[in-house]
Design a protein around this motif. Structure first.
Motif, short mmCIF file in Angstrom:
data_model
loop_
_atom_site.label_atom_id
_atom_site.label_comp_id
_atom_site.label_asym_id
_atom_site.label_seq_id
_atom_site.Cartn_x
_atom_site.Cartn_y
_atom_site.Cartn_z
N MET A 1 46.36 34.12 51.27
CA MET A 1 47.41 35.08 51.62
C MET A 1 48.34 35.27 50.43
SD MET A 1 50.36 34.68 54.52
CE MET A 1 51.55 35.97 54.80
N LYS A 2 48.66 36.52 50.13
CA LYS A 2 49.60 36.81 49.05
C LYS A 2 50.92 37.32 49.64
CE LYS A 2 46.46 37.70 45.22
NZ LYS A 2 46.05 38.64 44.15
N LEU A 3 52.01 36.85 49.05
CA LEU A 3 53.35 37.33 49.40
C LEU A 3 54.04 37.81 48.14
CD1 LEU A 3 54.71 34.57 51.83
CD2 LEU A 3 54.11 36.93 52.43
N TYR A 4 54.82 38.89 48.28
CA TYR A 4 55.61 39.33 47.13
C TYR A 4 56.80 38.39 46.99
CZ TYR A 4 58.16 42.17 43.82
OH TYR A 4 58.81 42.61 42.69
N ASN A 5 56.86 37.74 45.83
CA ASN A 5 57.92 36.78 45.54
C ASN A 5 58.97 37.49 44.69
OD1 ASN A 5 59.54 34.62 44.89
ND2 ASN A 5 57.88 33.32 44.13
N THR A 6 60.14 37.74 45.26
CA THR A 6 61.21 38.43 44.52
C THR A 6 61.56 37.69 43.24
OG1 THR A 6 62.13 39.16 46.65
CG2 THR A 6 63.54 39.38 44.72
N LEU A 7 61.48 36.36 43.27
CA LEU A 7 61.81 35.56 42.09
C LEU A 7 60.85 35.84 40.94
CD1 LEU A 7 63.77 33.33 41.10
CD2 LEU A 7 62.09 31.65 41.88
N ALA B 1 42.30 41.60 58.62
CA ALA B 1 42.67 40.35 57.96
C ALA B 1 43.10 40.60 56.52
CB ALA B 1 41.51 39.37 58.00
N GLU B 2 42.38 41.48 55.82
CA GLU B 2 42.74 41.80 54.43
C GLU B 2 44.14 42.38 54.35
OE1 GLU B 2 39.78 44.45 52.93
OE2 GLU B 2 38.16 42.98 53.11
N ALA B 3 44.47 43.26 55.28
CA ALA B 3 45.80 43.89 55.28
C ALA B 3 46.89 42.84 55.49
CB ALA B 3 45.88 44.96 56.37
N MET B 4 46.70 41.95 56.44
CA MET B 4 47.71 40.93 56.71
C MET B 4 47.80 39.94 55.56
SD MET B 4 49.14 41.85 59.50
CE MET B 4 50.10 40.40 59.93
N GLU B 5 46.68 39.64 54.92
CA GLU B 5 46.68 38.70 53.80
C GLU B 5 47.33 39.33 52.56
OE1 GLU B 5 44.92 35.29 53.52
OE2 GLU B 5 45.70 35.57 55.54
N ASP B 6 47.36 40.65 52.51
CA ASP B 6 47.94 41.36 51.37
C ASP B 6 49.41 41.63 51.63
OD1 ASP B 6 48.41 42.78 49.04
OD2 ASP B 6 47.40 44.59 49.74
N ASP B 7 50.24 40.60 51.48
CA ASP B 7 51.68 40.73 51.60
C ASP B 7 52.11 41.28 52.95
OD1 ASP B 7 54.29 40.41 50.66
OD2 ASP B 7 54.37 42.43 49.81
N LEU B 8 51.44 40.79 54.00
CA LEU B 8 51.83 41.11 55.37
C LEU B 8 51.93 42.63 55.60
CD1 LEU B 8 52.57 38.91 57.59
CD2 LEU B 8 54.90 39.76 57.39
N ASN B 9 50.85 43.33 55.28
CA ASN B 9 50.85 44.79 55.38
C ASN B 9 50.57 45.21 56.83
OD1 ASN B 9 50.59 47.56 55.13
ND2 ASN B 9 49.45 47.45 53.23
N THR B 10 51.60 45.17 57.65
CA THR B 10 51.44 45.49 59.07
C THR B 10 51.05 46.95 59.29
OG1 THR B 10 53.81 45.92 59.28
CG2 THR B 10 53.04 43.70 59.84
#
Length: 485
Positions: free
Chosen positions: A1-7, A355-364
């Motif tokens: 899972m990838k998340l966009y990290n603001t830092l 699953a790909e959408a959710m794993e890609d930075d929670l693309n609801t």
């Protein structure tokens, strides 16, 4: 899972620090007023992240605080002649009313600021001992911003840039205009607590640093909140926590985007300020929750009542399809006949893309698109007379229903009984258009009697009368039903 990290300013693979355990802290409300649409978005976004992490099998410690002492609370208390604590408790209670309606789960821990004053005093003392903070003669304690080398790393702001607009306000006793308040000396009539610097109360930024580390070891895996909190609130949290502890405060910083109203910034002065209750006076809670998930959480979300109407149409389409699937699965007899292999394969692809959408930075937004693809697939099978009677259709419908049920646990929508929800949705739309359901039912009963009497002219006339009211009549094997046009 990838998340966009603001830092880091990029998407990063999410890997918890301690195996299967995830710690997540999200800044909660300042309890002085009813929650607005911006609060709804942030709460729903992090509720879905929480639900998805649980869906993936993580053990999540989710911490969401309440700021129950603050300038805004004190001001509201003075305006209405109540105690600040009473104001805070009242609006914490109202928060739960709103969030329960939006199906926002309780966090694992929900600390209140006033219950953690000792921890805040200890943290302030440690910062003073390390030279990162100082006490002024008036009882205020300030953080030395220039003492922390990494200040600005979250927001990308430079000290020079901040310095140009910084001013020391009357009554402040800062060494430097950039310094921020850790502890505020008591003022007459305000709530206060004993401290080494005299009576006072904590500053806003200090609260989250002290409460987060009490319930989860640093560094936190995820720290979240609205985009507006990245500076100065989250920047200051980083400075004080990392200066005191000598290690990272949080590993992934996740921020949701702003909510605009008809493409403008929401503002009471512009008259475009909507509380959650303003919206739920016209629409069902699930419609609002669904609407909040139709855009990626980092994108700006443009709220309008027209957009809510569109969201309502979307949610109606899904529930109608689910009702049709449920009715189809009630059939007792199915034929053992050939069923195209490409249809189960199509559902395989839909499941993978969800699953790909959710794993890609929670693309609801993209994940909801796949849910719609699944119910459209169910509809295509229902339209084919040969396919819809086969065991293959039964198995695929059952699989789609199971998929939607699993996805609904993550989204927090599409988990109601379809028939009951569609009735509630119809009645809600009728109320907005000032249509009385009992009056509609009376006319439907009259029409049914006319049909029994073979008075088809009267039956048609009643249908026209209902149409003039904004009501559409549908004749089904189970009897006449109605909906709002």
């Amino acid at each position: 899972m990838k998340l966009y990290n603001t830092l880091a300013r990029e998407k990063q693979e999410f890997t918890p620090l301690n195996g299967n355990d995830v710690s997540m802290y999200v800044c909660g409300i300042t309890a002085y007023d009813l929650c607005h649409i911006g609060h709804a978005r942030s709460s729903v976004v992090f509720d879905v992240l929480y639900r998805y992490l649980l869906h993936k099998g993580y053990d999540v410690t989710f911490i969401r605080n309440f700021t129950d002492i603050d300038d805004k609370i004190i001001k509201r208390a003075a305006e209405v002649g109540q105690d600040a604590g009473e104001i805070a408790e009242k609006f914490i209670g109202e928060f739960y009313v709103d969030m329960d309606r939006l199906k926002v789960k309780r966090a694992t821990v929900e600390p209140k600021c006033t219950e953690h004053i000792p921890e805040m005093i200890v943290l302030t003392e440690e910062l003073i001992e390390k030279g990162h903070a100082y006490a002024a003669e008036n009882g205020d304690v300030y953080f030395r911003v220039r003492s922390f080398e990494g200040y600005g790393k979250l927001s990308g702001r430079q000290i020079d840039e901040l310095e140009s607009g910084a001013r020391i306000q009357p009554g402040e006793m800062k060494e430097d205009p950039l310094d921020f308040t850790l502890w505020k000396g008591a003022k007459p009539g305000e709530p206060s607590w004993d401290s080494p610097w005299g009576k006072g109360r904590p500053g806003w930024h200090l609260e989250c640093s002290a409460m987060s580390e009490k319930y989860a070891p640093l560094p936190l895996d995820i720290h979240g909140g609205g985009q507006d909190l990245s500076f100065p609130h989250h920047e200051n949290e980083i400075a004080q926590s990392e200066a005191a502890r000598g290690k990272d405060f949080a590993r992934y910083w996740v921020h949701n985007g702003f909510v605009q109203i008809n493409s403008e910034k929401m503002s009471k002065s512009l008259g475009n300020f909507f509380t959650i209750r303003d919206i739920l006076a016209q629409f069902l809670p699930e419609t609002l929750r669904y609407f909040l998930l139709t855009m990626h959480y980092r994108s700006p979300l443009d709220f309008s009542f027209d957009a809510m109407e569109e969201a309502e149409k979307g949610i109606k389409r899904v529930y109608t399809a689910l009702e049709q699937i449920d009715q189809a699965l009630e059939r007792a007899k199915w034929k053992k006949s050939p069923f195209p292999e490409e249809l189960p394969a199509e559902l395989d692809a839909i499941e993978a893309k969800w699953a790909e959408a959710m794993e890609d930075d929670l693309n609801t937004a993209a994940a909801l698109g796949q849910l719609f693809n699944a119910v459209r697939l169910a509809g295509r099978i229902a339209e084919d007379k040969k396919l819809r009677q086969s065991e293959g259709a039964r198995d695929l419908w059952a699989r789609i229903r199971k998929d939607v049920a699993e996805w609904a646990k993550v989204f927090g929508v599409f988990d109601e009984n379809p028939a009951e929800f569609l009735t509630a949705l119809r009645d809600n739309r009728a109320a907005r258009k000032e249509i009385d359901p009992s009056a509609v039912q009376t006319k439907l009963d009259e029409r049914q009697q006319a049909r029994k009497d073979k008075d088809f002219a009267r039956s048609d006339a009643i249908r026209d009368e209902l149409a003039d009211m904004g009501v559409e009549v549908k004749d089904t094997p189970q009897g006449a039903t109605w909906d709002v046009i």
